[in-house]
Design an enzyme around this catalytic site. Sequence first.
Site, mmCIF file in Angstrom:
data_model
loop_
_atom_site.group_PDB
_atom_site.id
_atom_site.type_symbol
_atom_site.label_atom_id
_atom_site.label_comp_id
_atom_site.label_asym_id
_atom_site.label_seq_id
_atom_site.Cartn_x
_atom_site.Cartn_y
_atom_site.Cartn_z
ATOM 1 N N VAL A 104 23.667 44.628 51.216
ATOM 2 C CA VAL A 104 24.234 44.740 49.957
ATOM 3 C C VAL A 104 24.009 45.321 49.158
ATOM 4 O O VAL A 104 22.389 45.079 49.207
ATOM 5 C CB VAL A 104 24.296 42.611 49.816
ATOM 6 N N GLY A 161 51.311 44.706 40.473
ATOM 7 C CA GLY A 161 52.703 44.490 40.766
ATOM 8 C C GLY A 161 53.902 45.041 40.221
ATOM 9 O O GLY A 161 55.002 44.936 40.125
ATOM 10 N N GLU A 193 34.524 -2.084 40.055
ATOM 11 C CA GLU A 193 35.108 -0.943 40.696
ATOM 12 C C GLU A 193 34.633 0.461 41.237
ATOM 13 O O GLU A 193 33.639 0.435 42.358
ATOM 14 C CB GLU A 193 34.236 0.275 39.337
ATOM 15 N N ASN A 224 48.539 51.327 45.275
ATOM 16 C CA ASN A 224 49.669 50.991 47.002
ATOM 17 C C ASN A 224 50.996 51.663 46.425
ATOM 18 O O ASN A 224 51.722 52.057 47.024
ATOM 19 C CB ASN A 224 49.461 50.002 47.218
ATOM 20 N N HIS A 239 43.295 36.553 40.872
ATOM 21 C CA HIS A 239 43.519 35.334 42.315
ATOM 22 C C HIS A 239 43.630 34.064 42.815
ATOM 23 O O HIS A 239 42.497 33.887 42.053
ATOM 24 C CB HIS A 239 43.192 36.623 43.891
ATOM 25 N N SER A 254 58.771 37.601 35.260
ATOM 26 C CA SER A 254 58.482 39.062 35.817
ATOM 27 C C SER A 254 58.365 39.056 37.044
ATOM 28 O O SER A 254 57.738 38.155 37.712
ATOM 29 C CB SER A 254 57.554 40.330 34.791
ATOM 30 N N GLY A 310 21.305 39.496 56.407
ATOM 31 C CA GLY A 310 20.002 41.283 56.662
ATOM 32 C C GLY A 310 21.618 41.900 57.041
ATOM 33 O O GLY A 310 21.711 42.525 56.779
#
Length: 1092
Positions: A777, A309, A118, A346, A751, A260, A774
């Site tokens: 966040v 889109g 194996e 956009n 995405h 589409s 640092g």
Amino acid sequence: MSAKAISEQTGKEFLSKYICTSAAVQNRFRYANATAETDWERLAQEHPWLLTERLVVKPDQLIKRRGKLGLVGINLDLQGVQEWLKTRMMKETTVGKAKGVLKNFLIEPFVPHPQEEEFYVCIYATREGDQVLFHHEGGVEVGDVDAKAERLMVAVNDKLSEDQVTEQLLTHVPEDKKQVLASFIVGLFNLYEDLYFTYLEINPIVVTKDGVYILDMAAKIDATADYICKAKWGDVEFPPPFGREAYPEEAYIADLDAKSGASLKLTLLNPQGRIWTMVAGGGASVVYSDTICDLGGVEELANYGEYSGAPSEQQTYDYAKTILSLMTREKHTQGKVLIIGGSIANFTNVAATFKGIVRAIKDYQGPLKEHEVTIFVRRGGPNYQEGLRVMGEVGKTTGIPIHVFGTETHMTAIVGMALGHKPIPNQPPMDAHTANFLLNASNRAATPATTRTASFSEARTSNDVTPAKKCKAGLPAAKATTLFRKQTKAIVWGMQTRAVQGMLDFDYVCSRDEPSVAAMVYPFTGDHKQKFYWGHKEILLPVFKNMDDAMKKHPEVDVLISFASLRSAFDSTMEAMQHPQIHTIAIIAEGIPEAQTRKIIKMADEKGVTIIGPATVGGIKPGCFKIGNTGGMLDNILASKLYRPGSVAYVSRSGGMSNELNNIISRTTDGVYEGVAIGGDRYPGSTFMDHVLRYQDTPGVKMIIVLGEIGGTEEYKICEGIGEGRITKPVVCWCIGTCATMFTSEVQFGHAGACANQASETAVAKNQALRDSGAYVPKSFDELGDVVKTVYDELVANGTIIPAQEVPPPTVPMDYSWARELGLIRKPASFMTSICDERGQELIYAGMPITEVFKEEMGLGGVLGLLWFQRRLPRYACQFIEMCLMVTADHGPAVSGAHNTIVCARAGKDLISSLTSGLLTIGDRFGGALDAAAKQFSKAFDSGMVPMEFVNKMKKDGKLIMGIGHRVKSINNPDMRVQILKDYVKLNFPSTQLLDYALDVEKITTSKKPNLILNVDGFIGVAFVDLLRTCGGFTRDEADEFVEIGALNGIFVLGRSMGFIGHYLDQKRLKQGLYRHPWDDISYVLPEHMSM
């Protein structure tokens, strides 16, 4: 997404069909599939080896470590397999955090072998190339292969050789097996490349004296390569992750998505949940899911999905009605909420997409009220004010509680409202209307460029560009720190006129001296000029068929913006990089195969070219340059103050979220210095770190914002940069996708790169690492704006940033089409139509959708009724129209119309010319008697004349009775066409008064001369009048109007056109030459003085 898991059976089928190796691969195509519906007798007939060999059975549902979970049945006969399945088939099982039902099993021959035979092999893709892992001990107890396997990196464009495999991977393999394994691994790698795998693991692979056996396999392929691999892949089914069912609604939306140009995604997490989302944008959809989970809604979150889109109204309607249908199937004790959210678009027309959602809400208003659904809406972008108004109106008219918010409200604030954590404002503040931004009230016609182009935080310098550094021969070219400046010129690949006009309008409000677009490339037309606006003035931009020509004629260009499709983006980008003048390329297309993207990246690194994208909207440098549709319409450019530079630079993956960052930054700081959306694919052309380092080295940038994402490890390089002191400017960072760790099964977000393959790639782990290093966040995306403001205020307080005085930009005229879209102007139409509408998803004839026309089987007569008479005629009327067309279709080659058509055809004329020649002969003397007959007979009948009076009056006036008389047919030789129509009309028409009148006239005329019969033209004319007057669909005036305007002659024209076309085709088929009329058929009668 791109990398999608396939079933083990599919993977082994690909391997069996296409692997090319000298190693003997055993048990090819020896696998059988078993489900609850399996007919075992038939299965045994199809796979006879099931009855003769020992077998292995296991679930084929993307379950890892099946052996350790006791989900593999070994060394069984067929009866034993069935017994083993009885206790497992359709049973719920827990694997990790996921609960699912076992329903799909794979049966294969059992391969007896010792442990030492194996082995383990795995190939997976990385940004730099493909990693090949091999370990000489495979099987269930293989352990942590990442730590102990031998590794070999095959760089992009490189090939794998057997020698490399033997030397670097097979050092612990017995000599007698090295040759077989080396040949097999090279063949496997070639298969992996050819079929666009992104991950391929075999554990164990067994090597005996007989050859190679593939026991267990796990694989992923790049689904975006379907257009390349379709012939070999066939129709691949992608199973859902274990623990999540495959729903037909998901398949329906996936099908819509495939058909589409837009993006439509839907994943059902908990169909019984009370929180549903309908979010615009791949990045925004993740942020909304994060916020819902952060606020404790993970157990009630019903779905993940996104639309983006610029989908059409119909596509948005189909998407919305699917979600509304799902959420109104089961009631919830607390009612339900629907979050219709999104970032600032956009280029998507928000009002247009909201029309589709509004239609769906109206269709489902009953179920929505019954299930106590409350809707929360937040959106921005082109024409969003109108979209929000329409959404608010539908709430009032339907009685459904709909709360509507625009860009004045933080993107995810509606989640807190929906979940009861925040109060709902009674009257949320509304931003100014789009028109108020564009119709500037300022008296200043223009703003001096020098006051607006310098950064708000530094004095303007004469040179704001850092050229690419010269490098030593043989080393990759260095990339420029400054990508865009006020003199940057670009070539746009693709006929994207709207995007180009948006760039020119941006240039104008930034007070650029010249447009940023030098030329366009579009290979599907010849070289020409395209008209655009520069402020009030019209200008022409050249469009080239060939990229080389564009580059040669515009040597000042150093940026290419590629709107090429996913199929042509690779070739056009590689071509562009052959031109040394190009140092930046933006690739907009989504869905480029990862293998092609990696080749682009490699060449870009060699050439010193910065790639932005693929799958991006682009980037923007206020006061200098914007890529395509970045930043949205001009109203958003002005609202977010993108016409002049600020002090804050950002980089994000998402294009929609980059526009949201523009909004947040403009509200909390002095504005954006530069922003780039690197794109949502697994391997973006440039990385977060590439741009963060550029910003670090740019004096005008005082603070940096990074919007990271689940998947990949690029954010850790930022941590290293901060720790090593390479990055000293304040960095505000947030990674979206924190919800992924809360889901019980894997969810692929919008995405392609938004998927964690290991713990370090999760958003939670990366956020903590950034915090520890640092970086600033926030606790959640909700608090991002607050953190940005806090950091900015500190920089202002310590003097790092000195805010400048705001100066208004020049006014840009609004495009006519956009002004009309916003309802600011009106214009009389050039012409009107009332019979057909092709603007929607479906063609409409006189108010009737084309699908209904076919469903009702209306036929040609029914269509003619809709288009000519705007009525749905009774079935007998439709049939009569079709009969008229049939009987008038042709009357031989001797009649004038057919003769003309034939002569033209033989003269070499085309179909249209020949047909027109024949049609021009139609008039009162030939074929055009339908209208005239209808008018004459109707007038006589309506005036009360008896037939004899009518005949005598026409004779006295010296007029022919139209529709009476025939050259050949007579009372003794009747026209069978007339007889057929007469029998039908008498049988089906409710009344035939005018026809009876005409037949009485025929009796009088035929008594004088037998050929003065009611001919086919006359019959159709009078019968049609009876039809219009008595079918119940027309008033008397309407019926008379149709006769008056010439509708009846149309019947003859339409019918006879069929015959004329037939004569044309007949002459062409017979190859008849030019026609010349014979002399002996012409009587030459010359004047006497001439003959003398």
